[in-house]
Motif scaffolding. Structure first.
Motif, PDB file in Angstrom:
ATOM      1  N   HIS A   1     113.680  -6.388 -36.261  1.00  0.00           N
ATOM      2  CA  HIS A   1     114.073  -5.821 -37.555  1.00  0.00           C
ATOM      3  C   HIS A   1     113.584  -6.703 -38.690  1.00  0.00           C
ATOM      4  O   HIS A   1     113.684  -7.933 -38.618  1.00  0.00           O
ATOM      5  N   PHE A   2     113.094  -6.042 -39.732  1.00  0.00           N
ATOM      6  CA  PHE A   2     112.612  -6.783 -40.900  1.00  0.00           C
ATOM      7  C   PHE A   2     113.159  -6.125 -42.148  1.00  0.00           C
ATOM      8  O   PHE A   2     113.078  -4.901 -42.306  1.00  0.00           O
ATOM      9  N   GLU A   3     113.670  -6.947 -43.034  1.00  0.00           N
ATOM     10  CA  GLU A   3     114.287  -6.424 -44.254  1.00  0.00           C
ATOM     11  C   GLU A   3     113.695  -7.162 -45.450  1.00  0.00           C
ATOM     12  O   GLU A   3     113.631  -8.395 -45.455  1.00  0.00           O
ATOM     13  N   VAL A   4     113.285  -6.364 -46.449  1.00  0.00           N
ATOM     14  CA  VAL A   4     112.755  -6.973 -47.666  1.00  0.00           C
ATOM     15  C   VAL A   4     113.942  -7.379 -48.529  1.00  0.00           C
ATOM     16  O   VAL A   4     114.646  -6.524 -49.078  1.00  0.00           O
ATOM     17  N   LEU A   5     114.184  -8.655 -48.660  1.00  0.00           N
ATOM     18  CA  LEU A   5     115.320  -9.137 -49.453  1.00  0.00           C
ATOM     19  C   LEU A   5     114.998  -9.057 -50.947  1.00  0.00           C
ATOM     20  O   LEU A   5     115.869  -8.766 -51.765  1.00  0.00           O
ATOM     21  N   GLY A   6     113.766  -9.348 -51.283  1.00  0.00           N
ATOM     22  CA  GLY A   6     113.370  -9.321 -52.688  1.00  0.00           C
ATOM     23  C   GLY A   6     111.868  -9.213 -52.773  1.00  0.00           C
ATOM     24  O   GLY A   6     111.156  -9.526 -51.824  1.00  0.00           O
ATOM     25  N   GLN A   7     111.389  -8.717 -53.907  1.00  0.00           N
ATOM     26  CA  GLN A   7     109.942  -8.606 -54.073  1.00  0.00           C
ATOM     27  C   GLN A   7     109.558  -8.857 -55.524  1.00  0.00           C
ATOM     28  O   GLN A   7     110.373  -8.682 -56.441  1.00  0.00           O
ATOM     29  N   HIS A   8     108.322  -9.246 -55.717  1.00  0.00           N
ATOM     30  CA  HIS A   8     107.866  -9.617 -57.055  1.00  0.00           C
ATOM     31  C   HIS A   8     106.384  -9.304 -57.143  1.00  0.00           C
ATOM     32  O   HIS A   8     105.580  -9.800 -56.355  1.00  0.00           O
ATOM     33  N   GLN A   9     106.047  -8.472 -58.122  1.00  0.00           N
ATOM     34  CA  GLN A   9     104.647  -8.183 -58.389  1.00  0.00           C
ATOM     35  C   GLN A   9     104.241  -9.036 -59.588  1.00  0.00           C
ATOM     36  O   GLN A   9     104.880  -8.979 -60.638  1.00  0.00           O
ATOM     37  N   GLN A  10     103.198  -9.790 -59.450  1.00  0.00           N
ATOM     38  CA  GLN A  10     102.885 -10.808 -60.460  1.00  0.00           C
ATOM     39  C   GLN A  10     101.387 -10.876 -60.739  1.00  0.00           C
ATOM     40  O   GLN A  10     100.583 -10.832 -59.799  1.00  0.00           O
ATOM     41  N   ASP A  11     101.045 -11.006 -62.028  1.00  0.00           N
ATOM     42  CA  ASP A  11      99.654 -11.261 -62.391  1.00  0.00           C
ATOM     43  C   ASP A  11      99.260 -12.670 -61.957  1.00  0.00           C
ATOM     44  O   ASP A  11     100.063 -13.595 -62.028  1.00  0.00           O
ATOM     45  N   ILE A  12      98.011 -12.812 -61.585  1.00  0.00           N
ATOM     46  CA  ILE A  12      97.463 -14.148 -61.306  1.00  0.00           C
ATOM     47  C   ILE A  12      96.699 -14.551 -62.553  1.00  0.00           C
ATOM     48  O   ILE A  12      95.633 -14.007 -62.854  1.00  0.00           O
ATOM     49  N   PHE A  13      97.244 -15.484 -63.290  1.00  0.00           N
ATOM     50  CA  PHE A  13      96.588 -15.903 -64.522  1.00  0.00           C
ATOM     51  C   PHE A  13      95.400 -16.806 -64.210  1.00  0.00           C
ATOM     52  O   PHE A  13      95.442 -17.640 -63.314  1.00  0.00           O
TER      53      PHE A  13
ATOM     54  N   SER B   1      95.240 -19.994 -59.963  1.00  0.00           N
ATOM     55  CA  SER B   1      93.943 -19.429 -59.607  1.00  0.00           C
ATOM     56  C   SER B   1      92.887 -20.525 -59.529  1.00  0.00           C
ATOM     57  O   SER B   1      92.815 -21.419 -60.393  1.00  0.00           O
ATOM     58  N   ASN B   2      92.026 -20.414 -58.517  1.00  0.00           N
ATOM     59  CA  ASN B   2      90.834 -21.262 -58.448  1.00  0.00           C
ATOM     60  C   ASN B   2      89.580 -20.426 -58.608  1.00  0.00           C
ATOM     61  O   ASN B   2      88.494 -20.818 -58.161  1.00  0.00           O
ATOM     62  N   GLY B   3      89.766 -19.266 -59.196  1.00  0.00           N
ATOM     63  CA  GLY B   3      88.594 -18.450 -59.490  1.00  0.00           C
ATOM     64  C   GLY B   3      88.399 -17.337 -58.492  1.00  0.00           C
ATOM     65  O   GLY B   3      89.089 -17.251 -57.471  1.00  0.00           O
ATOM     66  N   PRO B   4      87.439 -16.452 -58.774  1.00  0.00           N
ATOM     67  CA  PRO B   4      87.199 -15.340 -57.863  1.00  0.00           C
ATOM     68  C   PRO B   4      86.512 -15.811 -56.587  1.00  0.00           C
ATOM     69  O   PRO B   4      85.805 -16.811 -56.577  1.00  0.00           O
ATOM     70  N   ALA B   5      86.744 -15.051 -55.527  1.00  0.00           N
ATOM     71  CA  ALA B   5      86.059 -15.299 -54.255  1.00  0.00           C
ATOM     72  C   ALA B   5      85.216 -14.065 -53.946  1.00  0.00           C
ATOM     73  O   ALA B   5      85.322 -13.044 -54.609  1.00  0.00           O
ATOM     74  N   ASP B   6      84.383 -14.204 -52.939  1.00  0.00           N
ATOM     75  CA  ASP B   6      83.526 -13.079 -52.587  1.00  0.00           C
ATOM     76  C   ASP B   6      84.348 -11.927 -52.022  1.00  0.00           C
ATOM     77  O   ASP B   6      85.513 -12.101 -51.665  1.00  0.00           O
ATOM     78  N   ASN B   7      83.710 -10.804 -51.945  1.00  0.00           N
ATOM     79  CA  ASN B   7      84.342  -9.627 -51.357  1.00  0.00           C
ATOM     80  C   ASN B   7      85.641  -9.263 -52.073  1.00  0.00           C
ATOM     81  O   ASN B   7      86.592  -8.795 -51.439  1.00  0.00           O
ATOM     82  N   GLY B   8      85.672  -9.486 -53.368  1.00  0.00           N
ATOM     83  CA  GLY B   8      86.830  -9.071 -54.165  1.00  0.00           C
ATOM     84  C   GLY B   8      88.050  -9.944 -54.005  1.00  0.00           C
ATOM     85  O   GLY B   8      89.158  -9.540 -54.347  1.00  0.00           O
ATOM     86  N   GLY B   9      87.873 -11.119 -53.460  1.00  0.00           N
ATOM     87  CA  GLY B   9      89.030 -11.973 -53.241  1.00  0.00           C
ATOM     88  C   GLY B   9      89.309 -12.906 -54.405  1.00  0.00           C
ATOM     89  O   GLY B   9      88.592 -12.929 -55.407  1.00  0.00           O
ATOM     90  N   VAL B  10      90.365 -13.668 -54.252  1.00  0.00           N
ATOM     91  CA  VAL B  10      90.749 -14.663 -55.257  1.00  0.00           C
ATOM     92  C   VAL B  10      91.042 -15.966 -54.535  1.00  0.00           C
ATOM     93  O   VAL B  10      91.732 -15.971 -53.513  1.00  0.00           O
ATOM     94  N   LYS B  11      90.505 -17.047 -55.065  1.00  0.00           N
ATOM     95  CA  LYS B  11      90.827 -18.358 -54.507  1.00  0.00           C
ATOM     96  C   LYS B  11      92.071 -18.871 -55.214  1.00  0.00           C
ATOM     97  O   LYS B  11      92.170 -18.799 -56.438  1.00  0.00           O
TER      98      LYS B  11
END
Lengths: 203, 166, 219
Positions: free
Chosen positions: B79-91, B110-120
């Motif tokens: 069983h898994f229960e989401v206790l809390g959630q937070h959607q946040q911008d990466i500045f 942030s350490n900048g963008p990564a390839d393939n649409g990722g973020v470091k």
């Protein structure tokens, strides 16, 4: 200080560690590195006689082993497979350096020999002068080996340090059994010349 | 009548001015800091005992499909229960906090963008006033990060981090 | 000059590579040939000396740093490869050895840092679509971390073991944050729920630890 490997290497078989590593478990691979780094480092060091380079080459061997893990079919012991990688990495480096044997001497390769000799010398309860003589002899043996050509140094290390049989040496180098024997004989005679005062006996 | 117009206009204008002075001052338009994307972070309680579940109604985002099955494959609980959630911008320039709970939360930088649409990212997992782990990571779209946290009751607290969009 | 086969006999005897029948014959020769026996004894002593002074295992300098550098290096290589696949350029620049060439005598700080575990993550074979943990550091004593990509779960895992357990009677509650606003002048971030009501304000204390203030209205 906490270690990066949480399991006692002796407790978990290589087969299990390798399988987990092949599945991407970094902790398992780290355990393998911890288990075999001493032997791999010793082999690279004995072949090239330079601590800094030996350290780098031992690292490269593990990195190459990681990349080649998907191709390891476990039809041989992991250490045997790893050792082959490390040997090839080191020997390729040695050939590229074009180190000359047969009496020629490369000064760069004698760096840090004193420190390495001290580490290699078995520590025990020998009296100081005995320990000193032992350390000096160790240094002389290492110097003598460093003067061998790569091919002759290679067979000496594989036979005397790693204890490989002739067939194993022949497969690893690779060369014929006859060549293995000839090189071993020649290498030992060369070392004997260098260490005549130590090992010569009278009839 | 015409003679009354200018003072009348002045009166209206004055009234308006007075009305404006009495209202709350208009804030200057805010300049939103540049971002590298958005993350979704959640604190999950994993347990084999359904009776221990708290009964929150939080749901993971749609793009984290088969959420329970995937968590179960890694952590082994039922069983898994989401206790809390937070959607946040990466500045891009500033650190961000991802706080689905005051008990276990993240700081990300942030350490900048990564390839393939990722973020470091440099991320830190905090438990109250203690850093549990600091890590350099690459987050990629649709590829969640599951962080196994401390045990609680007969289960475990898990932090999930997902890059939602660039 | 001895023919090569005689030299090979000596070597084979020395290294225990002779068959039993050959061994008996050779040892009989040794008894009859003092010159051969002398050479055999000297070479035996030399072999023993080499084995004594060339150990099969040596303590590697800066062992923990050795391990951590391997892992950091491989993570970097994987990132470089995935980047190359994106750009289509083959640009592996320097050789491995020049990249990992660190001062042999690493500083105490670097060693301490490395001991606490840099681990890397190997992405799924040719996949550049997965999240990746490049390195981690666990400051807490007894806390260990490991990371891997779980193909079945299609998730990247960072597992922390050795953490102090949360007491069972501790109430752990969560919040549902939909947006945040940061006021840079006072280094405070306010978290809001879906309805726009403030849930929490996060600030920092003098040493950089987070401070939480609850339900504090803005302004």
């Amino acid at each position: 200080m906490p270690s990066s490997a949480s399991t006692d290497p002796g407790e978990v078989s290589d087969i299990d560690l390798v399988k987990r590593s092949q599945a991407g478990d970094t902790r398992a691979f780290d355990t393998l590195v911890t288990k075999y780094r001493g032997r791999i480092y010793a082999m690279t060091y004995h072949l090239i006689q330079n601590e800094t380079e030996a350290w780098d080459l031992a690292q490269e061997a593990f990195i190459k082993a990681w990349r080649a893990l998907p191709n390891f079919k476990q039809d041989a012991a992991f250490y045997t497979w790893l050792y082959r990688i490390a040997h090839n990495v080191t020997y390729d480096w040695l050939r590229k350096k074009k180190i000359q044997g047969d009496g020629e001497f490369d000064d760069e390769r004698t760096e840090h020999r004193v420190a390495a000799g001290a580490e290699a010398t078995p520590k025990g309860d020998a009296a100081p002068d005995t320990a000193m003589r032992n350390a000096e002899l160790g240094q002389r043996i290492q110097e003598a080996i460093s003067r061998l050509s790569p091919e002759h140094r290679q067979v000496i290390v594989l036979r005397e340090v790693e204890g490989l049989a002739y067939e194993e040496i022949s497969a690893l180098v690779p060369c014929s059994l006859g060549t293995v024997m000839s090189r071993l004989f020649y290498a030992r005679k060369k070392l004997q010349e260098q260490l005549k005062d130590v090992y010569e006996t009278t009839l | 009548m015409k003679a009354l117009l200018p003072p009348l206009l002045l009166l209206i204008a004055g009234t308006n001015l007075f009305a404006q002075e009495k209202a709350a001052p208009q804030p200057l338009p805010a300049v939103k800091p540049a971002t590298e994307g958005k993350v979704w972070g959640a604190l999950i309680f994993a347990t084999n005992d359904a009776a221990q579940l708290i009964g929150t109604q939080e749901k993971p985002p749609a793009q984290l499909g088969q959420f329970h099955e995937r968590l179960s494959k890694v952590f082994g609980f039922k069983h898994f229960e989401v206790l809390g959630q937070h959607q946040q911008d990466i500045f891009r320039e500033y650190e961000s906090w991802v706080v689905p709970s005051r008990d276990l939360f993240l700081k990300i930088d942030s350490n900048g963008p990564a390839d393939n649409g990722g973020v470091k990212l440099h991320l830190q997992v905090w438990r109250e006033q203690q850093v549990l782990v600091k890590s350099d990571a690459v987050l990629r779209l649709g590829s969640p990060l599951f962080i196994g946290g401390p045990k609680w009751k007969d289960g475990r607290l898990i932090f999930v981090l997902l890059l939602e969009r660039k | 000059m001895k023919p090569p086969s005689e030299d090979h006999d000596l070597i084979r005897w020395l290294d225990g590579e002779m068959a039993d029948n050959e061994l008996a014959a050779f040892e009989a020769r040794l008894k009859d040939d003092p010159v051969l026996a002398k050479e055999a004894n000297e070479l035996s002593a030399l072999s023993a000396g080499i084995r004594d002074h060339l150990p099969a295992e040596m303590r590697i300098p800066h062992a923990d740093f050795f391990n951590s550098q391997i892992q950091v290096r491989i993570a970097q290589m994987d990132l470089d490869e995935s980047r190359q696949k994106q750009t289509g350029n083959i640009s592996l620049a320097d050789s491995f050895i020049s990249w990992i060439r660190q001062p042999w005598f690493a500083t105490a700080g670097a060693v301490a840092l490395a001991v606490l575990g840099f681990v890397w993550m190997r992405p799924h074979t040719q996949d550049t679509a997965h999240s990746l943990i490049l390195s981690f550091y666990t400051p807490g004593l007894g806390v260990e971390a490991s990371t891997y990509h779980d193909n079945e779960a299609d998730a990247t895992v960072l597992m922390l073991d050795g953490l102090e357990e949360v007491p069972a009677d501790r109430k752990i509650s969560g919040i549902s944050v939909h947006r945040s606003e940061t006021e840079l002048e006072i280094a405070a971030t306010t978290l809001f729920d879906a309805a726009g009501s403030p849930l929490l304000v996060i600030s920092r204390d003098a040493v950089g630890h987070p401070l939480f203030l609850t339900n504090t209205p803005r302004g």
